[in-house]
Design an enzyme around this catalytic site. Sequence first.
Site, short mmCIF file in Angstrom:
data_model
loop_
_atom_site.label_atom_id
_atom_site.label_comp_id
_atom_site.label_asym_id
_atom_site.label_seq_id
_atom_site.Cartn_x
_atom_site.Cartn_y
_atom_site.Cartn_z
N HIS A 15 0.85 -1.19 0.00
CA HIS A 15 0.00 0.00 0.00
C HIS A 15 0.89 1.24 0.00
CE1 HIS A 15 0.52 1.07 4.30
NE2 HIS A 15 0.73 -0.22 4.43
N ALA A 16 0.32 2.40 0.19
CA ALA A 16 1.01 3.68 -0.01
C ALA A 16 2.36 3.80 0.69
CB ALA A 16 0.10 4.83 0.38
#
Length: 98
Positions: A15-16
């Site tokens: 994820h980010a």
Amino acid sequence: MPERTVVLGSAQGLHARPAKIFVQEAARQPVPVFIRIGDRAPVPAGGLLGVLSLGAGPGAEVILSADGEGADAVLDELAALLARDLDAEPGAPSGAAP
């Protein structure tokens, strides 16, 4: 072209936050690096949107590739980075979510 297959170590997948860490490190390398999942088309490892578009969840297997002088060392370094749980390391927000 050398390749490395890596099982993602981050508990929340790519994820980010872990993607940003990976992309920044990939962009610093002296050779172009690509990342893909399975038979899907590879994306440049130095581009955050491309890496996020892979949708690599927890435990996903990704394939890194690079070509050029020093590619093997670069792939070893980036594979080791992805194998770690980047969410559990200092500076990671508690309860990190994708």
